[in-house]
Design an enzyme around this catalytic site. Structure first.
Site, PDB file in Angstrom:
ATOM      1  CB  SER A 192      -0.975  -0.018   1.170  1.00 44.70           C
ATOM      2  OG  SER A 192      -0.329  -0.382   2.361  1.00 44.70           O
TER       3      SER A 192
ATOM      4  CG  HIS B  48      -3.744  -0.868  -2.223  1.00 51.38           C
ATOM      5  ND1 HIS B  48      -4.247   0.396  -2.377  1.00 51.38           N
ATOM      6  CD2 HIS B  48      -3.437  -0.996  -0.911  1.00 51.38           C
ATOM      7  CE1 HIS B  48      -4.226   1.026  -1.218  1.00 51.38           C
ATOM      8  NE2 HIS B  48      -3.745   0.197  -0.309  1.00 51.38           N
TER       9      HIS B  48
ATOM     10  CE  LYS C   2      -7.246   0.634   0.924  1.00 54.41           C
ATOM     11  NZ  LYS C   2      -6.661  -0.303   1.887  1.00 54.41           N
TER      12      LYS C   2
HETATM   13  C1  LIG Z   1      -6.659  -0.551   3.240  1.00 53.69           C
HETATM   14  C2  LIG Z   1      -6.060  -1.844   3.543  1.00 53.69           C
HETATM   15  C3  LIG Z   1      -6.650  -2.706   4.477  1.00 53.69           C
HETATM   16  C4  LIG Z   1      -7.835  -2.288   5.321  1.00 53.69           C
HETATM   17  O1  LIG Z   1      -9.021  -2.304   4.607  1.00 53.69           O
HETATM   18  P1  LIG Z   1     -10.279  -1.485   5.187  1.00 53.69           P
HETATM   19  O2  LIG Z   1     -11.445  -2.085   4.497  1.00 53.69           O
HETATM   20  O3  LIG Z   1     -10.031  -0.047   4.829  1.00 53.69           O
HETATM   21  O4  LIG Z   1     -10.293  -1.698   6.666  1.00 53.69           O
HETATM   22  C5  LIG Z   1      -6.099  -3.953   4.665  1.00 53.69           C
HETATM   23  N1  LIG Z   1      -4.997  -4.330   3.981  1.00 53.69           N
HETATM   24  C6  LIG Z   1      -4.378  -3.525   3.098  1.00 53.69           C
HETATM   25  C7  LIG Z   1      -3.178  -4.008   2.367  1.00 53.69           C
HETATM   26  C8  LIG Z   1      -4.885  -2.247   2.849  1.00 53.69           C
HETATM   27  O5  LIG Z   1      -4.268  -1.459   1.985  1.00 53.69           O
END
Ligand SMILES: *Cc1c(COP(=O)(O)O)cnc(C)c1O
Length: 315
Positions: free
Chosen positions: A181, A209, A240
């Site tokens: 990320s 992602h 996302k």
């Molecule tokens: C954003 C993210 C999460 C968390 O997801 P949410 O639904 O926002 O809680 C978990 N793992 C990774 C790699 C992320 O980038």
């Protein structure tokens, strides 16, 4: 005399400020798919995770508002009590299809998916091998897992192999982000799949992602690398590229059954609201033909070519 809480906190805040690490909330006014007002000025958002613009897609808004009118907002309970509906079940089926797995289990968020999954899989005779740059939710899941943790060098399958060979634990789990990320680089999924063929371990990937961004059908980097079928648990988020809210684990029926009985962040938290899931389902269908993904990649090429030209020119 009792400890003065505000001076305890102030000391810490001052330390953060002196390191330039003190953060605060900024209230923005969204005014379009990728534009917001900040302090009254319109600015373009380059920091959002809404890669395909699905959070404001017409069909997505329509689906969410229709569901809100028909069913209301709150799901009224945890999944195992009364929070699970046909809409939850249909979305789980759609996510399983996207990830090429038998089934999927929804979690309140991606964060809770990682924390619940890893703590449900770990035991004292387990070693979890975790990439050095894995997301905070994976790190916290490892901490809760009551297992031994072995951190391998970032995206380094050779280091992972050395650590696997040196480990005598009865049970081994390898966990990695697919796309990292903060750096945007990729896990060596094919190399890890080769290791899995020789060294028996359970494999968890986090596609937060990469879902809807990579893979011929938007299934993520695992689909693009052709390794979906050897991953035991594919974690993902609806928040996302899917443009909604919530998390999931795509896996087999047997694994899902264990998770829904043992992942505490799932069992003891309220199910996702129906309008949010209706939005996610509409988003998956709006992204189904791949046109939005092609637009994203065209934009990525346009931006990176422009930045390269700018950076190679006179300063
Ligand atoms: C954003 C993210 C999460 C968390 O997801 P949410 O639904 O926002 O809680 C978990 N793992 C990774 C790699 C992320 O980038």
């Amino acid at each position: 005399m009792s400890q003065d809480e505000s001076s305890w906190v102030m000391e810490r805040i001052t330390a953060l400020r002196s390191q330039n690490r003190l953060r605060n909330t900024v209230a923005l006014d969204p005014i379009g798919p990728s534009e917001v007002h900040r302090d009254g000025r319109p600015v373009l958002l380059f920091s959002a995770n809404d890669y395909l613009g699905l959070s404001t897609h017409e069909q997505v808004r329509q689906a969410a508002s229709e569901a809100a009118q028909r069913y209301g907002m709150g799901p009224r309970g945890a999944t195992l009590v009364c929070g699970h509906t046909h809409i939850h079940a249909e979305l789980e089926t759609a996510l399983a299809e996207l990830k090429q797995t038998e089934t999927a289990l929804l979690f309140p968020s991606g964060y809770q998916a990682n924390v619940g999954l890893l703590s449900a899989l770990g035991t004292p005779d387990t070693t979890i091998f975790s990439d050095a740059l894995n997301h905070a939710s994976i790190i916290d899941g490892c901490r809760l897992a009551r297992a031994r943790i072995s951190v391998f060098d970032h995206a380094d399958a050779e280091d992972l192999k050395r650590q696997l060979l040196a480990c005598s634990s009865a049970r081994k789990i390898v966990v990695t982000d697919e796309v990292f990320s903060m750096d945007g680089d990729h896990a060596p999924l094919r190399a890890i799949a080769e290791l899995k063929a020789r060294h028996n371990f359970t494999w968890v990937t986090d596609s937060a992602h990469s879902t809807l961004v990579f893979g011929p059908n938007g299934g993520g980097l695992a689909e693009a690398a052709g390794v979906s079928s050897v991953i035991d648990y594919q974690v993902g988020t609806l928040s996302k590229a899917i443009g909604a809210q919530g998390g999931f684990v795509a896996t087999s029926h047997t694994n899902r059954s264990w998770l829904l009985n043992s992942a505490r962040s799932f069992v003891f938290s309220t199910a996702l609201p129906i309008p949010v899931l209706a939005a996610a389902r509409a988003a998956l269908s709006a992204a189904g033909d791949g046109v939005l993904r092609e637009t994203l990649w065209r934009n990525i090429r346009y931006l990176s070519t422009g930045l390269d030209a700018e950076l190679s020119g006179p300063i």
